[in-house]
Write an enzyme that holds these catalytic residues in place. Sequence first.
Site, PDB file in Angstrom:
ATOM      1  CE  LYS A 189      -1.911   2.887   2.232  1.00  0.00           C
ATOM      2  NZ  LYS A 189      -1.670   4.323   1.953  1.00  0.00           N
ATOM      3  N   GLY A 242       6.481   4.668   8.750  1.00  0.00           N
ATOM      4  CA  GLY A 242       5.648   5.864   8.832  1.00  0.00           C
ATOM      5  C   GLY A 242       5.738   6.470  10.217  1.00  0.00           C
ATOM      6  CB  SER A 243       3.662   8.995  11.868  1.00  0.00           C
ATOM      7  OG  SER A 243       2.389   8.390  11.776  1.00  0.00           O
ATOM      8  N   GLY A 247       1.952   3.822  13.579  1.00  0.00           N
ATOM      9  CA  GLY A 247       2.578   2.567  14.035  1.00  0.00           C
ATOM     10  C   GLY A 247       1.800   1.960  15.194  1.00  0.00           C
ATOM     11  CD  GLU A 264      12.402   3.707   9.233  1.00  0.00           C
ATOM     12  OE1 GLU A 264      12.202   4.687  10.003  1.00  0.00           O
ATOM     13  OE2 GLU A 264      12.566   3.805   8.015  1.00  0.00           O
ATOM     14  CB  CYS A 298      12.086   8.656   9.811  1.00  0.00           C
ATOM     15  SG  CYS A 298      12.746   7.462   8.681  1.00  0.00           S
ATOM     16  CD  GLU A 399       9.323  12.344  12.737  1.00  0.00           C
ATOM     17  OE1 GLU A 399       8.245  11.747  12.908  1.00  0.00           O
ATOM     18  OE2 GLU A 399      10.311  11.818  12.191  1.00  0.00           O
TER      19      GLU A 399
HETATM   20  P1  ADP Z   1       3.034  10.473   7.408  1.00  0.00           P
HETATM   21  O1  ADP Z   1       2.641  11.399   8.504  1.00  0.00           O
HETATM   22  O2  ADP Z   1       4.484  10.428   7.122  1.00  0.00           O
HETATM   23  O3  ADP Z   1       2.187  10.529   6.187  1.00  0.00           O
HETATM   24  P2  ADP Z   1       1.695   8.089   8.192  1.00  0.00           P
HETATM   25  O4  ADP Z   1       2.124   7.161   9.257  1.00  0.00           O
HETATM   26  O5  ADP Z   1       0.403   8.793   8.345  1.00  0.00           O
HETATM   27  O6  ADP Z   1       2.894   9.059   8.051  1.00  0.00           O
HETATM   28  O7  ADP Z   1       1.671   7.382   6.784  1.00  0.00           O
HETATM   29  C1  ADP Z   1       2.532   6.352   6.389  1.00  0.00           C
HETATM   30  C2  ADP Z   1       1.733   5.296   5.662  1.00  0.00           C
HETATM   31  O8  ADP Z   1       0.766   4.764   6.562  1.00  0.00           O
HETATM   32  C3  ADP Z   1       0.944   5.808   4.461  1.00  0.00           C
HETATM   33  O9  ADP Z   1       0.956   4.820   3.450  1.00  0.00           O
HETATM   34  C4  ADP Z   1      -0.452   5.969   5.029  1.00  0.00           C
HETATM   35  O10 ADP Z   1      -1.467   5.879   4.056  1.00  0.00           O
HETATM   36  C5  ADP Z   1      -0.525   4.799   5.970  1.00  0.00           C
HETATM   37  N1  ADP Z   1      -1.531   4.928   7.037  1.00  0.00           N
HETATM   38  C6  ADP Z   1      -2.010   6.054   7.612  1.00  0.00           C
HETATM   39  N2  ADP Z   1      -2.942   5.756   8.557  1.00  0.00           N
HETATM   40  C7  ADP Z   1      -3.044   4.402   8.592  1.00  0.00           C
HETATM   41  C8  ADP Z   1      -3.806   3.475   9.358  1.00  0.00           C
HETATM   42  N3  ADP Z   1      -4.677   3.872  10.276  1.00  0.00           N
HETATM   43  N4  ADP Z   1      -3.633   2.155   9.117  1.00  0.00           N
HETATM   44  C9  ADP Z   1      -2.754   1.721   8.206  1.00  0.00           C
HETATM   45  N5  ADP Z   1      -2.017   2.543   7.439  1.00  0.00           N
HETATM   46  C10 ADP Z   1      -2.136   3.865   7.618  1.00  0.00           C
END
Ligand code: ADP
Length: 496
Positions: A189, A242-243, A247, A264, A298, A399
Site C-alpha cells: 500500500k 511511517g509515523s 505505528g 520503522e 525519519c 518530530e
Molecule cells: P506520514 O505522517 O508520514 O504521512 P503516516 O504514518 O500517516 O505518516 O503514513 C505512512 C503510511 O501509513 C501511508 O501509506 C499511510 O497511508 C498509511 N496509514 C495512515 N494511517 C493508517 C492506518 N490507520 N492504518 C494503516 N495505514 C495507515
Amino acid sequence: MTADILTTRHPFLDGKPKRMLIDGKWVEAASGKTFETINPSTGEILAAVAEGDAEDIDRAVAAARRAFQGPWSKFKPFERQALLLRLADLVEQHFDELAALDTLDMGAPIGRTRASRLRALGMLRYYAGQAVSILGETIENSLPGEYVSFTLKEPVGVVGAIIPWNSPLTATIWKIGPALATGCTVVLKPAEEAPLTPLRVAELCQEAGIPPGVVNVVPGYGETAGAALARHPDVDKVAFTGSHLTGQKIVEASAGNLKRVSLELGGKSPDVVFADADLETAVPGAGMAVFANSGQICSAGTRLFVERKIYDEFTARVASFGKTLRVGDSRDPETQVGPLVSAEQLDRVTGYLAIGRQEGARPLSGGERLTEGEMAKGYFVPPTVFADVKDEMRIAKEEIFGPVISAIPFTDIEEVIERSNRTHYGLGSGVWTRDVSKAHKLARGIRAGSVWINCYQAMDPAVPFGGYKMSGYGRESGKQHVEEYLNVKSVWIKTG
Ligand code: ADP
C-alpha cells in the site's frame, strides 16, 4: 532523454487513470473511485489513481495467498535470485524515469533522486544474494536416545507492506526485496501522496517475470486501504514505515490474528558537535543532516547539540550554510532543497515555525514559507535554524518533518548523552569530534539504532537500519532484514 522526462510529459503520465495491480492484472478500484496525485513544486495534477479500499485489499490478499501456496512456493532460491537480478536490471534500465517520477510525485530534488541509483540497485542485488543465503542450523541435542534436530527457515507468508511518501522508490524496494528473497508474497500500500513510483515498479516486476499475485500494489488512503491491510486476518506480517501514531494503530490492528509486525517510525535524532570537531565538514554535515529532502527523513538530526564554547559561531555558520542552498522546483538540477510534499505538510511545518518563535527560540535563518513568484504555487520552506532552543520546547521534542534545526548548547559529555536520550525516539544520531574516546563513548551511550560519527545518514544495503524505543522495532537492510520475513521451524527425527 532525462530532460524530456522532466520538461515534457513523463512516459508513465499518459493522462489515463492509474490502475492497481492485483493477481497480475491492472484493475480499477472495486468502488470505481480515484484520487489525484500532484506535483508539490507546482500544485499541478500528475495523475488520477485508483483508490483502493477494504474490498480491493481483500482481493489482493486472496491473490497473494493463492500465489504463496501455488507455484511460487516451489521456486528455488536460484530462481528467486534470478528474478531479483532481472528486476534490478530493469530498474537500472529505467532508472532515470523512476528518479523523475519520485521527483515529480513527492518533490525531492532531481539531483537527489538520481543520486539514489547506487543504493536502489545495490539493495535489489543485495536481496538477490540473500535469496541464496537462507540457512537453517543443525543443533546437537542432549536427549537420551538418538535424535537429530535441525531448523528450517520458511517464508512467513503474505506480507502487508505500508510505506510513506518520503522516498517511494527505495521504500518500495525495501519491502518487495526481502519478500522476494525469502519466498513471501506482498500486498503493498503506497502512500496516498506518492503512489506513482510503486506502481511503475510493479510494472517492472511483471516484466521481470514475477508470477501473478506475488507482488500486488493497492494505492489508497491510510484510514481505509492501509487499515484494512493492517487488520486483515489472512495477512501474516505487516512491514510498516511511517509515523509512530500510525505505528501504534498498526500494532493494535495486528492483534486480531497476532500477525508479525516490523515498524520503522519517526525520530527526533540528536546530532552532537564537540568543539574539537573539524568544523569545515561538521557545518555542512550537520546542515544536510536536516536540510536533505527538506527534512523529510525519519532519521534527520534535528536536535543539534553544540558544545557551548562554539555554539554561537557554529550555529551562525550552519545558518549561513543553509542560506547558500538553492531552494526551488525539484525538477531543476541546480535545486538542493525542494518543496514539502503537500499542503498538509506545509501547514504542519509552518505551524512549528510559529510555535518555535512563540516558545522563545530565535530563528537565525529561514523561519517563513517562501512565496515569491512561482514558489507561491508550491510548498516551499527554506532551511531554518532555531537558536536558543531548550530541551522542553515542543520544537526540541516533536518530530517536525521539515528543514528545521533546533540548536541546543551543552557543556559536558555525560550531560549531552543524558539529554540526547531524553526522548521517546531512538532512530538516528550523529557525533562530530576528532577525539576517538568521545566518539566511542557516545556510540555506546546513545540509545538509537544508528550512530553516525563524522558523517550523517550513511546507508548501505548490508548495514541494518531501524529504531530503539518509539522509533520502532525490526531492522531493514543487513542480514537481519530477511530474518524478519522468515519463520524458524524445528525438526526432530528419531533415528534410533
Ligand atoms: P506520514 O505522517 O508520514 O504521512 P503516516 O504514518 O500517516 O505518516 O503514513 C505512512 C503510511 O501509513 C501511508 O501509506 C499511510 O497511508 C498509511 N496509514 C495512515 N494511517 C493508517 C492506518 N490507520 N492504518 C494503516 N495505514 C495507515
